[in-house]
Design an enzyme around this catalytic site. Structure first.
Site, PDB file in Angstrom:
ATOM      1  N   ASP A  62       0.822  -1.208   0.000  1.00  0.00           N
ATOM      2  CA  ASP A  62       0.000   0.000   0.000  1.00  0.00           C
ATOM      3  C   ASP A  62       0.858   1.261   0.000  1.00  0.00           C
ATOM      4  OD1 ASP A  62      -1.937   1.896   0.435  1.00  0.00           O
ATOM      5  OD2 ASP A  62      -2.822   0.916   2.186  1.00  0.00           O
ATOM      6  N   ASP A  94     -10.146   5.201  -1.232  1.00  0.00           N
ATOM      7  CA  ASP A  94     -10.840   4.252  -0.352  1.00  0.00           C
ATOM      8  C   ASP A  94     -12.358   4.388  -0.496  1.00  0.00           C
ATOM      9  OD1 ASP A  94      -8.206   4.302   0.570  1.00  0.00           O
ATOM     10  OD2 ASP A  94      -8.802   3.987   2.645  1.00  0.00           O
TER      11      ASP A  94
HETATM   12  C1  GLA Z   1      -5.114   2.901   3.024  1.00  0.00           C
HETATM   13  C2  GLA Z   1      -5.833   1.839   2.197  1.00  0.00           C
HETATM   14  C3  GLA Z   1      -6.873   1.137   3.079  1.00  0.00           C
HETATM   15  C4  GLA Z   1      -6.196   0.526   4.288  1.00  0.00           C
HETATM   16  C5  GLA Z   1      -5.409   1.590   5.055  1.00  0.00           C
HETATM   17  C6  GLA Z   1      -4.552   0.991   6.147  1.00  0.00           C
HETATM   18  O1  GLA Z   1      -5.967   3.932   3.382  1.00  0.00           O
HETATM   19  O2  GLA Z   1      -6.431   2.419   1.083  1.00  0.00           O
HETATM   20  O3  GLA Z   1      -7.534   0.144   2.325  1.00  0.00           O
HETATM   21  O4  GLA Z   1      -5.331  -0.502   3.878  1.00  0.00           O
HETATM   22  O5  GLA Z   1      -4.553   2.319   4.189  1.00  0.00           O
HETATM   23  O6  GLA Z   1      -3.833   1.949   6.871  1.00  0.00           O
END
Ligand code: GLA
Length: 342
Positions: free
Chosen positions: A150, A210
């Site tokens: 990520d 998200d």
């Molecule tokens: C980002 C990702 C989420 C999650 C968070 C974890 O925002 O997009 O899906 O994994 O990080 O901190």
């Protein structure tokens, strides 16, 4: 109001795309559960074990939900990787990650883990920057089957080459392991990631920000979150980049959250909206990772998630992605051709 139909259509050629680099995995979109949407970083061994047990007892595993993925928050330390090792939190996970991987494998399921290419992850835990090979070896030795890697939507303005380097480094490190590990590049779609992700060996990549627990919120919550229809709109035109082994990822499912998530913003959706969301993710062949607490799913949500015909649309071996074939404002029709020609 959406109508979802399966119609024959002429598929768009993907001839201009660089050849995918295949690890042979994710020939159909990964389906399972992920800890983030409901629990945030408040996760532990007991939650994971109870989740696995619940998915077996409530029929989800047998309906195809085999991935059980730890998201951010399994790590021992917050702070920069240069100052701390990457280890599991021994209080949250007293028997370690390999115990959970074994627990999942003995029951016909798979275990996923989470890290990122920076010094810290999005929730501030140690990332993997500069330690990719070492970390890939550690994940493989634990028996991990899936890595969500990520970048926290950073690098929005970065040149594509820089982004590619970040993900290529981890992809190479994973491919050097004997164990096959599905690679998810979690990324907001910057640098047109869909154009180059498959060639780097990435199995799925987020196409937008998200998701929030909303079907159709006016604008973006906190000027950031995407609701269900935003994610769907984002994917229109990206269909040709996805196929067996490499998928557009519309983010995790919000079915069953009902506005009660400790982590996600949003006030929830109606049963019909959640069911529509689920059907659409199946039609566009997105990975389908349930974000709700599966130990407490109500009957309606469980019936939605375990609808075998809808799961089969997602897992169809042809791996086609539904295209929008009609848009009359209030009515949109998505269609895809299935392996059997229907
Ligand atoms: C980002 C990702 C989420 C999650 C968070 C974890 O925002 O997009 O899906 O994994 O990080 O901190």
């Amino acid at each position: 109001m959406f109508a979802i139909l399966s119609l024959a259509f002429v598929s768009v050629s993907s001839a201009a795309q660089p050849a995918p680099r295949s690890n042979g995995l994710a020939q159909t979109p990964p389906v399972g559960w992920s800890s983030w949407n409901n629990f945030g970083d408040d996760i532990n061994e007991q939650i994971v074990i109870e989740t696995i047990d619940a998915m077996i007892a409530n029929g989800m595993r047998d309906a195809g939900y085999v991935f059980v993925n730890l998201d951010d928050g399994w790590q021992r330390y917050k702070g920069a990787r240069r100052d701390h090792p990457l280890e599991f939190d021994p209080i949250k996970f007293p028997r370690g990650i390999s115990y959970l991987a074994d627990y999942a494998h003995q029951r016909g399921m798979k275990l996923g883990i989470y890290s990122g290419p920076g010094q810290t992850t999005c929730a501030g835990y140690t990332g993997s920057e500069g330690h990719e090979a070492e970390e890939a070896r550690m994940f493989a030795s634990w028996g991990v089957d899936h890595l969500k890697y990520d970048s926290c939507c950073s690098h929005r303005e970065a040149p594509k080459e820089e982004l590619q380097k970040i993900f290529r480094t981890m992809s190479n490190a994973l491919m050097a392991q004997k164990r096959g590990i599905v690679l998810h590049a979690c990324h907001c779609g910057w640098g047109d990631i869909w154009e180059w992700a498959a060639a780097l060996g990435i199995n799925h990549w987020r196409i937008g920000q998200d998701i929030s627990d909303d079907f159709n919120y006016p604008g973006n919550r906190e000027q950031y979150y995407f609701d269900v229809l935003d994610q769907l709109d984002r994917g229109v035109g990206l269909e040709k980049y996805a196929g067996p082994g490499h998928w557009n990822d519309y983010d995790m499912l919000i079915v069953g959250l009902d506005g009660k998530s400790k982590q996600l913003v949003g006030t929830g959706a109606s049963n019909t909206e959640y069911r529509t969301h689920f059907s659409l993710w199946a039609m566009v062949s997105s990975p389908m990772l349930v974000g709700a607490d599966v130990r407490k799913l109500d009957q309606y949500s469980l019936e939605t998630l375990t609808n075998q015909e809808i799961v089969a649309l997602n897992q169809d071996p042809a791996g086609n992605i539904a295209h929008k074939v009609r848009d009359d404002g209030d009515l949109e029709v998505f269609a895809k051709e299935l392996a059997d020609g229907s």
